[in-house]
Scaffold this motif. Structure first.
Motif, short mmCIF file in Angstrom:
data_model
loop_
_atom_site.label_atom_id
_atom_site.label_comp_id
_atom_site.label_asym_id
_atom_site.label_seq_id
_atom_site.Cartn_x
_atom_site.Cartn_y
_atom_site.Cartn_z
N LEU A 78 0.86 -1.18 0.00
CA LEU A 78 0.00 0.00 0.00
C LEU A 78 0.90 1.23 0.00
N ALA A 79 0.71 2.10 -1.00
CA ALA A 79 1.43 3.37 -1.07
C ALA A 79 0.52 4.47 -0.54
N CYS A 80 1.06 5.32 0.32
CA CYS A 80 0.30 6.42 0.93
C CYS A 80 1.00 7.72 0.57
N ALA A 81 0.58 8.33 -0.53
CA ALA A 81 1.27 9.52 -1.04
C ALA A 81 0.71 10.80 -0.43
N PRO A 82 1.59 11.64 0.09
CA PRO A 82 1.15 12.93 0.60
C PRO A 82 1.00 13.93 -0.54
N LYS A 83 0.28 15.02 -0.29
CA LYS A 83 0.28 16.15 -1.21
C LYS A 83 1.47 17.02 -0.83
N ARG A 84 2.33 17.27 -1.79
CA ARG A 84 3.51 18.10 -1.56
C ARG A 84 4.35 17.60 -0.39
N GLY A 85 4.62 16.30 -0.40
CA GLY A 85 5.38 15.69 0.69
C GLY A 85 6.82 15.43 0.34
N SER A 86 7.59 15.12 1.36
CA SER A 86 9.02 14.89 1.17
C SER A 86 9.36 13.42 0.96
N SER A 87 8.37 12.52 1.11
CA SER A 87 8.65 11.10 0.93
C SER A 87 7.36 10.34 0.63
N LEU A 88 7.53 9.09 0.20
CA LEU A 88 6.41 8.20 -0.10
C LEU A 88 6.55 6.96 0.76
N PRO A 89 5.72 6.82 1.82
CA PRO A 89 5.79 5.62 2.64
C PRO A 89 5.07 4.44 1.96
N LEU A 90 5.68 3.27 2.04
CA LEU A 90 5.09 2.03 1.54
C LEU A 90 4.89 1.08 2.71
N PHE A 91 3.74 0.39 2.70
CA PHE A 91 3.40 -0.55 3.76
C PHE A 91 3.13 -1.92 3.16
N THR A 92 3.49 -2.97 3.88
CA THR A 92 3.16 -4.33 3.46
C THR A 92 1.89 -4.76 4.19
N PHE A 93 1.11 -5.60 3.52
CA PHE A 93 -0.14 -6.09 4.08
C PHE A 93 -0.15 -7.61 3.93
N SER A 94 -0.25 -8.31 5.06
CA SER A 94 -0.25 -9.77 5.03
C SER A 94 -1.06 -10.30 6.21
N ASP A 95 -1.95 -11.23 5.94
CA ASP A 95 -2.78 -11.85 6.98
C ASP A 95 -3.51 -10.83 7.84
N PHE A 100 4.98 -1.15 8.29
CA PHE A 100 5.81 -0.24 7.49
C PHE A 100 6.85 -1.06 6.73
N SER A 101 7.03 -0.76 5.44
CA SER A 101 8.02 -1.44 4.62
C SER A 101 9.23 -0.55 4.37
N LYS A 102 9.00 0.60 3.73
CA LYS A 102 10.11 1.53 3.48
C LYS A 102 9.55 2.88 3.08
N ARG A 103 10.44 3.86 3.07
CA ARG A 103 10.08 5.22 2.72
C ARG A 103 10.97 5.65 1.55
N LEU A 104 10.35 6.05 0.45
CA LEU A 104 11.08 6.55 -0.70
C LEU A 104 11.16 8.07 -0.58
N GLU A 105 12.35 8.60 -0.47
CA GLU A 105 12.56 10.04 -0.26
C GLU A 105 12.47 10.80 -1.57
N SER A 106 11.87 11.99 -1.55
CA SER A 106 11.67 12.77 -2.78
C SER A 106 12.98 13.21 -3.40
N GLN A 107 14.03 13.44 -2.60
CA GLN A 107 15.33 13.82 -3.17
C GLN A 107 15.86 12.73 -4.09
N VAL A 108 15.60 11.48 -3.73
CA VAL A 108 16.02 10.35 -4.56
C VAL A 108 15.05 10.15 -5.71
N LEU A 109 13.76 10.22 -5.42
CA LEU A 109 12.73 9.99 -6.43
C LEU A 109 12.82 10.99 -7.57
N PHE A 110 13.10 12.24 -7.25
CA PHE A 110 13.08 13.30 -8.26
C PHE A 110 14.45 13.97 -8.41
N GLN A 111 15.50 13.26 -8.11
CA GLN A 111 16.88 13.70 -8.30
C GLN A 111 17.14 15.10 -7.78
#
Length: 174
Positions: A78-95, A100-111
């Motif tokens: 599950l991706a939970c994207a903010p409006k004008r946020g600094s990162s994209l948190p990803l969550f795993t869903f099982s049973d 929480f799985s990981k956070r993709l930082e905007s500096q990396v995502l958008f160089q």
């Protein structure tokens, strides 16, 4: 509390459904989101009742507001994207448990520039589309690398999706 009573009490900004097949029964899971939290609701199809199964406070520290939710097609991320946020948190869903799985930082995502505005998993379960101020990036979830950039937007990208075959990508702007 019931699903609809819970939804009516909150300012719901976005939601998305997913089907969950476990060995005992099939159920629908709804992820609903207010400004800073995500609530997972589970429905047992035999009893037809919804219950809150998980609540996640996402952005209280960041002063961000949730923009979009997206399940991958295997219903495990599950991706939970903010409006004008600094990162994209990803969550795993099982049973029935989300973690929480990981956070993709905007500096990396958008160089180095741009903010996360929205996200949408592609149907191949490998890639996610992430919208920013003037670009949509196709990101590989496993390798954490940008595979393709869709440029040319004249204002912030606020919604994105792909077709079932992942052969077309559409982005909407403010």
């Amino acid at each position: 509390e019931s699903l609809w009573a819970g939804i009516l009490k909150r300012d719901i900004l976005t939601f998305c459904w997913m089907m969950s097949d476990n060995k005992t029964s099939s159920s629908l899971v709804l992820a609903s989101a207010g400004e800073t939290d995500v609530i997972l609701w589970s429905e047992n199809l035999q009893s037809r009742k919804f219950e809150i199964c998980e609540r996640i406070d996402l952005f209280e520290k960041d002063n961000a507001v949730l923009g979009s939710l997206s399940w991958n097609s295997s219903n495990k991320l599950l991706a939970c994207a903010p409006k004008r946020g600094s990162s994209l948190p990803l969550f795993t869903f099982s049973d029935g448990i989300i973690s929480f799985s990981k956070r993709l930082e905007s500096q990396v995502l958008f160089q180095g520039g741009g903010e996360v505005n929205c996200a949408c998993f592609m149907n191949n379960n490998k890639h996610i589309l992430i919208g920013s101020s003037s670009i949509v990036n196709m990101w590989d979830v496993q390798s954490d690398e940008c595979l393709r950039a869709f440029e040319g937007y004249s204002s912030p990208v606020t919604c994105i999706c792909s077709n079932n075959k992942d052969s077309f990508v559409v982005g909407g702007m403010e």
